[in-house]
Structures are given as structure tokens and as C-alpha cells.
Design an enzyme around this catalytic site. Structure first.
Site, PDB file in Angstrom:
ATOM      1  N   ARG A 207     -39.742  -4.610  -1.962  1.00  0.00           N
ATOM      2  CA  ARG A 207     -40.360  -3.347  -2.914  1.00  0.00           C
ATOM      3  C   ARG A 207     -39.395  -3.207  -3.936  1.00  0.00           C
ATOM      4  O   ARG A 207     -39.860  -2.804  -4.975  1.00  0.00           O
ATOM      5  CB  ARG A 207     -40.687  -2.033  -1.699  1.00  0.00           C
TER       6      ARG A 207
ATOM      7  N   ASP B 119     -44.676  -1.141   3.498  1.00  0.00           N
ATOM      8  CA  ASP B 119     -43.729  -2.206   3.595  1.00  0.00           C
ATOM      9  C   ASP B 119     -44.586  -3.565   3.807  1.00  0.00           C
ATOM     10  O   ASP B 119     -45.153  -3.608   4.876  1.00  0.00           O
ATOM     11  CB  ASP B 119     -42.829  -2.138   4.812  1.00  0.00           C
TER      12      ASP B 119
ATOM     13  N   CYS C 253     -35.267   0.558  -0.868  1.00  0.00           N
ATOM     14  CA  CYS C 253     -36.076   0.515   0.388  1.00  0.00           C
ATOM     15  C   CYS C 253     -35.278   0.159   1.495  1.00  0.00           C
ATOM     16  O   CYS C 253     -34.312   0.259   1.665  1.00  0.00           O
ATOM     17  CB  CYS C 253     -37.374  -0.604   0.056  1.00  0.00           C
TER      18      CYS C 253
END
Ligand code: 4NP
Length: 144
Positions: free
Chosen positions: A9, A117, A3
């Protein structure tokens, strides 16, 4: 698992996939395309949601994705299209490029869906991110 920051994440994706595969046979790791959180623990909100589902990610530390990872790993799952662009920019040949996959393609093939996100507290929270990653990792684990 890649990420941007490697604190929200991808640490969850790493922890979830590790919980579904034989880690003595399959090496799972994560990284961020950015450098800001190198050496940091995962975000407290990711740690908390992992804990809720019995996934302990507290021993992970942030690291930055590098071109050497293309030789180290067979598959590189990116969380969103921006991560994909950043990772592909470091690829040196077609074999590197072929390793890069959008993780949600595993459950929504060809639909080009991003894992949102959650860092800045957008509308989609950590619970939703966890569920998306859990479903995708279930599919990945079946195939591995
Ligand atoms: P992640 O979230 O890419 O899921 O780890 C982010 C974490 C940190 C930042 C951006 C996204 N940041 O700008 O520091």
C-alpha cells in the site's frame, strides 16, 4: 506514507502522491512499521497496478518507520488503524502524535476507514486499493 510491510500500500501511496505534487517542493516518502521487507522492491502486484496507471514505483525500496521520522516529516499518513497504533507507540510527544493521520480520513472524514491490506489476497484487491489511494492523494495534493 506508512503501512505494515512497505511493499503493497504505502509504495503506491508514495508513487501516486508524487505524481500529483511538485516534488521539488514537497518530499514524499514511505515506510513500513514492520522490518520484514527492508531493502525489498515493492510487491509485483503493486508494481503492476502502478504501471497500469503510469505510476512507476520500481525504484522504491522497503524501509522501516522509525521515531526519527517524526522530526523529518510534517504529516504522517497511515493506511490503517493498526499502522496508526504502531506509529503512535513510537511518538514521544503531542506534536509527534498530531502529525499522524489516517489517509482515508481525507475522503471519508471522521469515518475511520482503513485501506485494506491486499497482501494476503483478500477480497479487496490492488485495483480497489489503488483507487482509494488515488482519491485520497488527489485531496491531499489539493490541500498541499
Ligand atoms: P503492506 O502489505 O503493509 O500494504 O505492505 C503487507 C506486506 C507484507 C506483509 C504484510 C502486509 N507481511 O506480513 O510480510
Amino acid at each position: 506514507m506508512v503501512c505494515l510491510g512497505n511493499i503493497c500500500r504505502s509504495p503506491l501511496a508514495e508513487g501516486i502522491l508524487k505524481s500529483k505534487v511538485d516534488t521539488s517542493k514537497i518530499f514524499v516518502d514511505s515506510a513500513g512499521t514492520g522490518h520484514w521487507h527492508v531493502g525489498d522492491e515493492p510487491d509485483k502486484r503493486s508494481i503492476a497496478i502502478g504501471k497500469k496507471y503510469s505510476i512507476d514505483i520500481t525504484n522504491q525500496r522497503g524501509r522501516q518507520f522509525s521515531a526519527a521520522d517524526f522530526d523529518e516529516f510534517d504529516i504522517i499518513y497511515v493506511m490503517d488503524n493498526s499502522n496508526k497504533e504502531n506509529v503512535l507507540a513510537l511518538a514521544q510527544n503531542d506534536s509527534h502524535k498530531k502529525k499522524v493521520k489516517l489517509i482515508l480520513d481525507e475522503i471519508f472524514p471522521g469515518e475511520n476507514v482503513d485501506v485494506p491490506d491486499p497482501y494476503f489476497g483478500g477480497s479487496v484487491g490492488f485495483e480497489t486499493v489503488f483507487k482509494m489511494l488515488d482519491e485520497a492523494c488527489e485531496e491531499i495534493a489539493k490541500r498541499l
